[in-house]
Scaffold this active site. Sequence first.
Site, PDB file in Angstrom:
ATOM      1  N   HIS A 131      32.167  21.286  30.469  1.00 38.29           N
ATOM      2  CA  HIS A 131      31.464  21.256  29.188  1.00 38.29           C
ATOM      3  C   HIS A 131      30.357  22.319  29.241  1.00 38.29           C
ATOM      4  O   HIS A 131      29.856  22.645  30.321  1.00 38.29           O
ATOM      5  CB  HIS A 131      30.861  19.857  29.024  1.00 38.29           C
ATOM      6  CG  HIS A 131      30.244  19.580  27.704  1.00 38.29           C
ATOM      7  ND1 HIS A 131      28.969  19.960  27.394  1.00 38.29           N
ATOM      8  CD2 HIS A 131      30.717  18.941  26.602  1.00 38.29           C
ATOM      9  CE1 HIS A 131      28.674  19.570  26.164  1.00 38.29           C
ATOM     10  NE2 HIS A 131      29.724  18.947  25.656  1.00 38.29           N
ATOM     11  N   ASP A 208      29.398  15.592  36.426  1.00 35.00           N
ATOM     12  CA  ASP A 208      29.106  15.336  35.016  1.00 35.00           C
ATOM     13  C   ASP A 208      29.978  14.155  34.601  1.00 35.00           C
ATOM     14  O   ASP A 208      31.184  14.293  34.390  1.00 35.00           O
ATOM     15  CB  ASP A 208      29.432  16.599  34.201  1.00 35.00           C
ATOM     16  CG  ASP A 208      29.418  16.353  32.695  1.00 35.00           C
ATOM     17  OD1 ASP A 208      29.261  15.200  32.275  1.00 35.00           O
ATOM     18  OD2 ASP A 208      29.580  17.337  31.953  1.00 35.00           O
ATOM     19  N   GLN A 211      31.895  11.505  30.270  1.00 34.67           N
ATOM     20  CA  GLN A 211      33.099  10.881  29.700  1.00 34.67           C
ATOM     21  C   GLN A 211      33.742   9.890  30.662  1.00 34.67           C
ATOM     22  O   GLN A 211      34.834   9.389  30.397  1.00 34.67           O
ATOM     23  CB  GLN A 211      34.140  11.964  29.328  1.00 34.67           C
ATOM     24  CG  GLN A 211      33.652  12.967  28.300  1.00 34.67           C
ATOM     25  CD  GLN A 211      33.550  12.385  26.891  1.00 34.67           C
ATOM     26  OE1 GLN A 211      34.027  11.286  26.614  1.00 34.67           O
ATOM     27  NE2 GLN A 211      32.912  13.131  25.997  1.00 34.67           N
ATOM     28  N   LYS A 234      27.342   7.440  24.602  1.00 31.80           N
ATOM     29  CA  LYS A 234      28.810   7.422  24.678  1.00 31.80           C
ATOM     30  C   LYS A 234      29.308   6.119  25.315  1.00 31.80           C
ATOM     31  O   LYS A 234      30.498   5.963  25.568  1.00 31.80           O
ATOM     32  CB  LYS A 234      29.309   8.610  25.507  1.00 31.80           C
ATOM     33  CG  LYS A 234      29.009   9.976  24.878  1.00 31.80           C
ATOM     34  CD  LYS A 234      29.597  11.073  25.727  1.00 31.80           C
ATOM     35  CE  LYS A 234      29.026  12.433  25.424  1.00 31.80           C
ATOM     36  NZ  LYS A 234      29.391  12.985  24.121  1.00 31.80           N
ATOM     37  N   CYS A 373      32.633  21.924  22.667  1.00 28.82           N
ATOM     38  CA  CYS A 373      31.703  22.495  23.666  1.00 28.82           C
ATOM     39  C   CYS A 373      32.431  22.902  24.949  1.00 28.82           C
ATOM     40  O   CYS A 373      31.874  22.769  26.053  1.00 28.82           O
ATOM     41  CB  CYS A 373      30.556  21.540  23.991  1.00 28.82           C
ATOM     42  SG  CYS A 373      29.531  21.174  22.566  1.00 28.82           S
TER      43      CYS A 373
HETATM   44  N1  C6P Z   1      30.466  15.824  24.665  1.00 28.54           N
HETATM   45  C1  C6P Z   1      31.980  15.594  22.805  1.00 28.54           C
HETATM   46  O1  C6P Z   1      32.242  15.394  21.623  1.00 28.54           O
HETATM   47  P1  C6P Z   1      25.097  15.102  25.686  1.00 28.54           P
HETATM   48  O2  C6P Z   1      25.312  15.833  24.410  1.00 28.54           O
HETATM   49  O3  C6P Z   1      24.036  15.757  26.529  1.00 28.54           O
HETATM   50  O4  C6P Z   1      24.900  13.648  25.505  1.00 28.54           O
HETATM   51  O5  C6P Z   1      26.472  15.228  26.492  1.00 28.54           O
HETATM   52  C2  C6P Z   1      26.920  16.487  26.868  1.00 28.54           C
HETATM   53  C3  C6P Z   1      28.266  16.374  27.520  1.00 28.54           C
HETATM   54  C4  C6P Z   1      28.386  16.721  28.848  1.00 28.54           C
HETATM   55  N2  C6P Z   1      29.554  16.611  29.490  1.00 28.54           N
HETATM   56  C5  C6P Z   1      30.649  16.173  28.876  1.00 28.54           C
HETATM   57  C6  C6P Z   1      31.908  16.039  29.643  1.00 28.54           C
HETATM   58  C7  C6P Z   1      30.602  15.813  27.523  1.00 28.54           C
HETATM   59  O6  C6P Z   1      31.697  15.381  26.926  1.00 28.54           O
HETATM   60  C8  C6P Z   1      29.379  15.933  26.823  1.00 28.54           C
HETATM   61  C9  C6P Z   1      29.295  15.628  25.364  1.00 28.54           C
HETATM   62  C10 C6P Z   1      30.547  15.503  23.257  1.00 28.54           C
HETATM   63  O7  C6P Z   1      32.856  15.861  23.628  1.00 28.54           O
HETATM   64  C11 C6P Z   1      29.653  16.364  22.426  1.00 28.54           C
HETATM   65  S1  C6P Z   1      30.008  18.076  22.617  1.00 28.54           S
END
Ligand code: C6P
Length: 416
Positions: A131, A208, A211, A234, A373
Site C-alpha cells: 500500500h 502492515d 487488512q 477497518k 492506493c
Molecule cells: N486501505 C483501502 O480501501 P489508513 O488509511 O492509514 O487507516 O490505512 C492505510 C492502509 C495501509 N495498508 C493497507 C494494506 C491498507 O489497506 C490501508 C488502507 C484502504 O484499501 C484505504 S486506501
Amino acid sequence: MGVQDAEPLDVERIREDFPILDREVGEGTDLVYLDNGATSQTPESVVETMSEYYRTYNANVHRGIHRLSQEASIAYEDAHDRVAEFIGASGGREEVAFTKNTTESMNVVAYAWGLSELGPGDEVVLTQMEHHAALVTWQQIAKKTGAEVKFIRVTDDGYLDLDHARELITDDTEMVSVVHVSNTLGTVNPVSELADLAHDHDALFFVDGAQAVPNRPVDVEAIDADFYAFSGHKMCGPTGVGVLYGKRHLLEEMDPYLFGGMMIKKVTFEESKWNDLPWKFEAGTPPIAEGIGLHAAVDYLESIGMDRIQRHEERIVEYAYDRLTDHDDVTVFGPPGDDRVGLVSFDLDGVHPHDVSQILDEHGVAVRAGDHCTQPLHDVLGVSATTRASFYLYNTREEVDALVEAVDAARELFAV
Ligand code: C6P
C-alpha cells in the site's frame, strides 16, 4: 480445531448489531455494503461505549487528578492492554502505542528508526503489493538517507515470489516491510517465513496488518514481527485511532517521532527526558474516545471469534469469486477463490471501473473503484484501476448475488 472447522456465523443476528445495514440508499433500494476494506461498519456496542465516555467521563488523560480524568485515564490505558492481548503482545501496553492510523504507525517507525539508522549502502525491502502507506513512506525516507528501496516481485497469480525475496534480502538489508494481507489482491503473505528471512540477515521486520487484524487471528509474537501496524476503522472500531506494536527493546531504543506534551517525563530549557512506553510515542492529547472505542471493538470481534470471522469471509469470497468468474469478460486479480481473504478486485472487460461502481451504486451496492492506493501494483497488473468488493462478518451470499446482478446490469448497459 482449525479455522476450517470454525462454526458458521449467525449473520442475521450479527446484522442486528449494525443498524446502518438496514438503511436504504435510494427509493426502495437496500444498502449492500461491500467497501469494508476501506472502512468497516461500527456495531452498537462501540457507538454506545464512545457515547458513554462523552456522556459520563469525558476528560483529558494522564493529567488531572480529578475523578473524571482518572476514569478516562484508566479506560484509555486499559485499551492498550486489551489491544496488546488481542494481538499476542505479551509486553502489554508498553508494546502498543496508539496512533491516528496505519499510515501514521508506518511513519513513526520510518522517521524515528529509519532516519537515524539508514544510510547509503543500506537497503529496505518491500513488496510490489505494498500500500502507498508503506511504499511512499519508505521511498521518502530512502531519499533522505541515501538508502535504496527494493521490491519483491508478485507472481502472475498474485503471490509473492519467495525465490526473489531470498535473492533481495541480503546482509545489506536493514528493514523488510511487508503487507500481511494485500488490500488489492486478497493475498495472505507468509509473514513468519519472511520474518525468518529478514532476521537471518539481521534486518528488522515490519508488518502492515491493516487488512489482516480485522479478519483473522493475529499473533505478533508467533510471526516474530518487530513492528506491526493496523487501523481501528477497518475492524469495527472508530476512525482516528491506529496501532503501532513494537518489540519493547526496539521502542525503548528509538527516539520519539512527534514531540510536545504527554510524551515527556522532565523538561528544562536545555533538555527533555522522554516518558515511559508507550506514552513516549503519543505526543499531545491522544485519541481518547477512539482508543476506548477500539477496546469495545476488540471485545466485539472476540465475542464472535476471529477464526469464525475468517472462515465466514473465506466462504463468502469463494462464492463471489466463482460467480464473478462465471463470465469470461470478468478478470479477478490475485490468488484463486479458495486461497484469499474476503475481497475481489476485478475488471469488467471494456467498462471503466468508475462506470461499473456507479452502476453498482445505483443498485445500492457500495464498492471501491480506483487504484486502492496501490498504483505501482496496478502498473504490474497492467490496468490503471479495478473495482473492488470487500466483505466482512455481516455480509451474506444474497449480497454477493446483488453484486453479481449489478455487474450484469453494467455489462448490459455498456455492451457494444
Ligand atoms: N486501505 C483501502 O480501501 P489508513 O488509511 O492509514 O487507516 O490505512 C492505510 C492502509 C495501509 N495498508 C493497507 C494494506 C491498507 O489497506 C490501508 C488502507 C484502504 O484499501 C484505504 S486506501
